[in-house]
Design a protein around this motif. Structure first.
Motif: not given
Length: 339
Positions: A205-222
């Motif tokens: 029951s949470q929302v994660a805000v993520l950033h996506y890198s088109s260079d690597t296809g990876t996410f990081t959580q903010r």
């Protein structure tokens, strides 16, 4: 404005929403398909839904006619359970199978025929009893065209190279693991910066805000933020998330707490940040799904266990909701506007 409702066991229904008042007409059944729990609409008046006939589960494609029974075009079924989710992107249909951990990709022909172009089998587990095996719950495309797979059972968002012209998978290029027991259920990209995304964690029951890198296809959580009041004690789970038409607010539903949570999206130097505005009653039980109307005026929620559909007026300045109308629809679990 035509609304269509998928239900847990009772077929598909339709109703009209008055854009001036938010009032709903009585529902009309347009299909007797078993377990049409999630569907999506194409740009040429087709409706692609998960469903079941007897012991065979799969996807079914129909032609829509205004408030008339759906006209069958094609179906693709196998011996086994009903899939949990389908998303149509141009001529592609992405089908997620929760119980089997299988993802399937179909191409849609202009006349509505379905052609399987690729599929994959996931495996793995995580920390909660509901996560003993893989549960593919949602698939979509990243801004760069890669395929994203949300596996609720393994707490992962997987990134694959993908050929949109052939509908075929390439190599897995990245895997983002959420916090244990998060249970990723749905993901939508931000309307202002397409590399920022919001992910609903069903089990946490949470929302994660993520950033996506088109260079690597990876996410990081903010950011990681709860959908519940601090003092809530009891069983609940995330149902759905939606972004407002202007990209200023994010909404999520809580099944168990029976509520809609409203966040304002604050634009700061490090990216979008969610600020809690309010948590209100959904005026029903178990809000499995909801939608926002294209004009940004209304939120329509389907309450599965109280067999009701409720409309709310959206204050576009504050994001807050005011209840307008309520009708009876049997076990609604998917709500969309047939634009």
């Amino acid at each position: 404005m035509q609304l269509i409702f998928g239900t847990y066991t009772k077929g598909l229904f339709t109703s009209n929403l008055n854009p001036e008042t938010g009032q709903l007409t009585d529902p009309i059944k347009i299909s007797n398909l078993e377990e049409p729990t999630y569907f999506d609409l194409t740009t040429n008046q087709q409706l692609l839904t998960v469903g079941r006939i007897g012991q065979r589960g799969g996807v079914f494609n129909y032609k829509t006619e205004d408030h008339q029974p759906l006209l069958p075009l094609d179906q693709a079924t196998t011996d086994g359970p009903t899939p949990v989710h389908v998303q149509v992107i141009n001529n592609l249909a992405l089908v997620s199978n929760y119980q089997t951990g299988v993802g399937q990709i179909y191409q849609l022909t202009p006349d509505g025929q379905l052609a399987l172009t690729d599929q994959f089998q996931r495996s793995g587990s995580s920390v909660l009893p509901q996560q003993a095996t893989s549960h593919v719950h949602f698939m979509t495309l990243a801004p760069d065209g890669r395929l994203l797979v949300l596996d609720l059972g393994t707490d992962e968002i997987l990134t694959y190279d993908f050929d949109r012209s052939t509908g075929q998978l390439g190599n897995q290029v990245a895997s983002f693991r959420t916090r244990p027991g998060f249970g990723p259920r749905q993901l939508y990209f931000d309307r202002h910066n397409s590399n920022d995304a919001y992910v609903l964690g069903e089990l946490a029951s949470q929302v994660a805000v993520l950033h996506y890198s088109s260079d690597t296809g990876t996410f990081t959580q903010r950011q990681l933020i709860s959908t519940l009041p601090d003092d809530w004690i009891g069983n609940t789970g995330g149902g759905a998330i939606q972004l407002s038409a202007d990209g200023q607010f994010l909404y999520a539903s809580n099944r168990g707490h029976d509520s809609i949570v409203i966040y304002q999206i604050q634009r700061i130097s490090t990216g979008p940040h969610l600020q809690l505005i309010d948590i209100i009653s959904c005026h029903g039980v178990f809000p499995r799904d909801f939608c926002l109307t294209p004009d940004g005026q209304y939120l329509v929620v389907g309450n599965q266990k109280s067999s009701s559909v409720v409309t709310f007026w959206i204050n576009n300045t504050t994001g807050r909701l005011t209840i307008i109308d309520k009708i009876n629809v049997p076990e609604p679990v998917c709500v969309k506007v047939n634009a």
